[in-house]
Design an enzyme around this catalytic site. Structure first.
Site, short mmCIF file in Angstrom:
data_model
loop_
_atom_site.label_atom_id
_atom_site.label_comp_id
_atom_site.label_asym_id
_atom_site.label_seq_id
_atom_site.Cartn_x
_atom_site.Cartn_y
_atom_site.Cartn_z
N HIS A 102 -3.93 -6.46 -9.44
CA HIS A 102 -3.62 -5.98 -10.80
C HIS A 102 -2.12 -5.90 -11.10
O HIS A 102 -1.57 -4.89 -11.48
CB HIS A 102 -4.39 -4.69 -11.17
CG HIS A 102 -4.28 -3.53 -10.23
ND1 HIS A 102 -3.10 -3.02 -9.81
CD2 HIS A 102 -5.25 -2.77 -9.65
CE1 HIS A 102 -3.33 -1.99 -9.03
NE2 HIS A 102 -4.61 -1.83 -8.89
N HIS B 217 -12.69 7.16 -2.37
CA HIS B 217 -12.02 6.63 -3.58
C HIS B 217 -12.93 5.59 -4.21
O HIS B 217 -13.49 4.74 -3.51
CB HIS B 217 -10.68 6.03 -3.14
CG HIS B 217 -9.86 5.41 -4.21
ND1 HIS B 217 -9.89 5.82 -5.52
CD2 HIS B 217 -8.96 4.40 -4.16
CE1 HIS B 217 -9.04 5.09 -6.22
NE2 HIS B 217 -8.47 4.22 -5.42
N GLU C 107 -12.12 3.27 -6.65
CA GLU C 107 -11.60 1.99 -7.14
C GLU C 107 -12.32 0.84 -6.44
O GLU C 107 -12.67 0.93 -5.26
CB GLU C 107 -10.08 1.89 -6.94
CG GLU C 107 -9.50 0.72 -7.72
CD GLU C 107 -7.98 0.73 -7.89
OE1 GLU C 107 -7.30 1.61 -7.31
OE2 GLU C 107 -7.48 -0.16 -8.60
N ASP D 237 -11.88 -1.98 -5.09
CA ASP D 237 -11.53 -2.63 -3.82
C ASP D 237 -12.15 -1.88 -2.63
O ASP D 237 -12.24 -2.42 -1.53
CB ASP D 237 -10.01 -2.79 -3.64
CG ASP D 237 -9.23 -1.53 -3.89
OD1 ASP D 237 -9.66 -0.70 -4.70
OD2 ASP D 237 -8.15 -1.38 -3.28
N HIS E 8 -4.43 8.12 -5.87
CA HIS E 8 -3.82 7.87 -7.16
C HIS E 8 -4.84 7.82 -8.31
O HIS E 8 -4.48 7.48 -9.44
CB HIS E 8 -3.03 6.55 -7.11
CG HIS E 8 -3.90 5.31 -6.98
ND1 HIS E 8 -3.76 4.27 -7.87
CD2 HIS E 8 -4.89 4.96 -6.14
CE1 HIS E 8 -4.62 3.31 -7.54
NE2 HIS E 8 -5.31 3.70 -6.52
N ASP F 284 -5.92 5.33 -0.15
CA ASP F 284 -4.81 4.41 -0.46
C ASP F 284 -3.46 4.91 0.08
O ASP F 284 -2.56 4.10 0.32
CB ASP F 284 -4.68 4.25 -1.98
CG ASP F 284 -5.68 3.27 -2.55
OD1 ASP F 284 -6.07 2.32 -1.85
OD2 ASP F 284 -6.07 3.45 -3.71
N TYR G 247 4.34 -0.78 -1.54
CA TYR G 247 3.08 -0.15 -1.94
C TYR G 247 3.36 1.17 -2.67
O TYR G 247 2.79 1.46 -3.72
CB TYR G 247 2.23 0.09 -0.68
CG TYR G 247 0.81 0.45 -0.98
CD1 TYR G 247 -0.18 -0.51 -1.02
CD2 TYR G 247 0.45 1.77 -1.26
CE1 TYR G 247 -1.50 -0.18 -1.31
CE2 TYR G 247 -0.84 2.11 -1.55
CZ TYR G 247 -1.82 1.13 -1.57
OH TYR G 247 -3.11 1.46 -1.87
N HIS H 240 -5.73 0.40 3.38
CA HIS H 240 -5.14 -0.94 3.34
C HIS H 240 -4.11 -1.05 4.46
O HIS H 240 -3.30 -0.14 4.66
CB HIS H 240 -4.37 -1.17 2.02
CG HIS H 240 -5.23 -1.18 0.81
ND1 HIS H 240 -6.13 -2.18 0.52
CD2 HIS H 240 -5.31 -0.31 -0.23
CE1 HIS H 240 -6.72 -1.92 -0.64
NE2 HIS H 240 -6.25 -0.78 -1.11
FE1 FEO Z 1 -6.89 2.61 -5.48
FE2 FEO Z 1 -7.07 0.51 -2.81
O1 FEO Z 1 -7.63 1.27 -4.42
#
Ligand code: FEO
Length: 399
Positions: free
Chosen positions: A24, A78, A80, A82, A145, A164, A192, A225
Site C-alpha cells: 500500500h 491484528h 489487517e 496480510d 497501528h 506489526d 518500517y 513481519h
Molecule cells: Fe498492519 Fe502487517 O499489517
C-alpha cells in the site's frame, strides 16, 4: 521454507513473500514475510495467520509438525488482511474451538469476513489464558497501528509476539536477527517504523513506558513481519524509543522534482548553503527516489526543504504524491522551506507552504521562486536560503 522451532515447542509456521514490491504505497523492494506461530500445548494454538495466497505455505508448515485439524485455538493479534485474509478458509478447515481477539478485533473481523458464527472470545488487556503448560497474556495496543491491534506475551518464556510492531519488510530464509547483517536489519526496521508507525509515535512512547512499568521481561520479540529479535531485543526497543521521540537532528533533506533542471539547480545551490553551515544534507530527486525511502530519511532529519516547478498552476505530480504521503505520516518537530522555478504564475511554492503549514512544520522562509532558469544571482539566493535554514536548524538542535 521449513518450520523453525523458535523456543521449546513454539514454531514459526509463516510464509515468505519474495515477490511483493508494493505494500500500500511502501516500496518492499526486498519482499516481506508473514509470520505466524504454532504453540504445542494442551490447547494447540496458532498465533496469527498469513495473507490468503500463502495459506498453503502456512498449512504445509503446520502439517510438518501436527495435523492442522488438531489446532484448538487461533489468536488474531491484528485484522489487517496480510495477517488474516486466509482466515475464512482456515476456519472452515480447522474449525478451532475458539478464536481470540480484542474487542475491536471482533468488530473488524466481522466487518472483513462477515462470519458471526465463528467461536469468538474477546479478550482484554492484561487478561491471561492458560494453554496447559504455558500461559499467554494479552496486551491491547490500540492504534499501533490499527484499532484492533494487540500483543501476545508468554511470561514463562519472556517471549513477546508483537504483531506489526518491531517488524521489517525483508524476505529472508533466516528467521533470527543474529543470522543476518544487523545494520541492514535496522535499516529495514527504521523504514518500517517511518512508513507505518510514525503517526502513532506518541502511543509508542506510552506503550514502551507501560511495558517498563509492568516490569515485563522480554528476551525474544517475534513480530509478524521479518526477522525475530533474539540477539538484539533491547536494541530494537531502544531504537523505537528514539524514533518515537522524534528529536530534531542537525541534518537536512532536500526533496524536489524538476521540469527542465532549473529547480534541480536550485536544490544543488541550497545544499551548498547548508554544507557551508556544516549541516549534512541528503538530496532526493523524486524522479528517481521512492516516497518510502524519503520517509526513512525523515526520521533522522531536522529540516525538510521541498522544491517543485509549477506545471499548469500546480505542483508537479510526484511532489504532490510525496507531500500527501508525508502529511499522513505526521512527522513532528521539523523546520522547513520551499523553492521552485516557474514560468508565468509560480503557484507551486505557495502550495508547498500550505502543506508545510498543515504538517505543522515551522517555516523559516516564505519560499524562493525563480523565473525560468536561475542565473548567478539566483543561485546565490538559493545558497543564502540554504545558509538561513542551516542556521535556523543549528538553533533548533542546540542543546
Ligand atoms: Fe498492519 Fe502487517 O499489517
Amino acid at each position: 521454507m521449513r518450520p523453525v522451532e523458535i523456543i521449546d515447542k513454539v514454531y514459526w509456521v509463516g510464509a515468505v513473500d519474495w515477490q511483493i514490491r508494493d505494500f500500500h504505497g511502501y516500496s518492499t523492494y526486498k519482499g516481506t514475510t508473514y509470520n505466524a506461530f504454532l504453540v504445542l500445548d494442551d490447547q494447540v494454538t496458532l498465533v496469527d495467520t498469513v495473507k490468503k495466497p500463502f495459506k498453503s505455505d502456512l498449512l504445509r508448515h503446520v502439517g510438518e509438525i501436527i495435523d492442522p485439524a488438531q489446532i484448538d485455538y487461533i489468536i488474531v493479534n491484528h485484522v489487517e488482511m496480510d495477517h488474516s485474509s486466509c482466515l475464512p478458509e482456515i476456519m472452515d478447515l480447522i474449525r478451532p474451538e475458539k478464536i481470540f481477539c480484542s474487542t475491536m478485533g471482533h468488530k473488524n473481523l466481522l466487518a472483513h469476513y462477515h462470519c458471526p458464527d465463528w467461536p469468538y472470545e474477546v479478550v482484554k488487556s492484561g487478561q491471561q489464558l492458560s494453554l496447559g503448560q504455558r500461559t499467554v497474556q494479552f496486551l491491547e495496543t490500540r492504534m499501533l497501528h490499527w484499532p484492533d491491534s494487540m500483543f501476545s506475551y508468554f511470561p514463562d518464556d519472556r517471549l513477546l509476539i508483537s504483531s506489526d510492531a518491531f517488524g521489517q519488510h525483508w524476505a529472508t530464509s533466516q528467521r533470527f536477527d543474529d543470522e543476518v547483517d544487523v545494520s541492514e536489519l535496522f535499516q529495514h526496521a527504521a523504514k518500517y517504523y517511518a512508513n507505518i508507525l510514525l503517526p502513532f509515535s506518541g502511543l509508542v512512547t506510552k506503550l514502551l513506558a507501560q511495558i517498563k512499568e509492568m516490569g515485563l521481561p522480554i528476551e525474544m520479540i517475534a513480530p509478524d513481519h521479518g526477522l525475530i529479535w533474539r540477539g538484539h531485543p533491547a536494541k530494537i526497543v531502544e531504537a523505537y524509543d528514539a524514533w518515537a521521540r522524534q528529536q530534531p537532528q542537525p541534518q537536512a533533506l532536500i526533496i524536489y522534482d524538476t521540469m527542465w533542471h532549473s529547480t534541480e539547480a536550485m536544490a544543488q545551490a541550497i545544499a551548498e548553503g547548508l554544507l557551508m553551515e556544516g549541516i549534512p544534507v541528503k538530496v532526493f530527486d523524486m524522479q528517481v527516489n521512492h516516497r518510502s525511502e524519503v520517509m526513512t530519511a525523515v526520521l533522522d532529519a531536522g529540516a525538510l526543504i521541498f522544491g517543485s516547478s509549477t506545471l499548469n498552476n500546480h505542483l508537479l505530480p510526484r511532489m504532490a504524491d510525496m507531500l500527501t504521503y508525508m502529511k499522513g505520516l505526521r512527522p513532528l518537530q521539523k523546520i522547513g522551506a520551499s523553492f521552485g522555478s516557474y514560468g508565468w504564475s509560480g503557484e507551486a511554492v505557495g502550495q508547498i507552504n500550505n502543506y508545510l503549514e498543515e504538517m505543522k512544520i515551522k517555516v523559516v522562509d516564505p519560499g524562493l521562486k525563480i523565473n525560468y532558469v536561475p542565473d548567478a544571482d539566483g543561485l546565490q539566493q538559493c545558497q543564502a536560503l540554504g545558509r538561513k535554514i542551516g542556521q535556523a536548524l543549528k538553533e533548533e538542535t542546540k542543546s
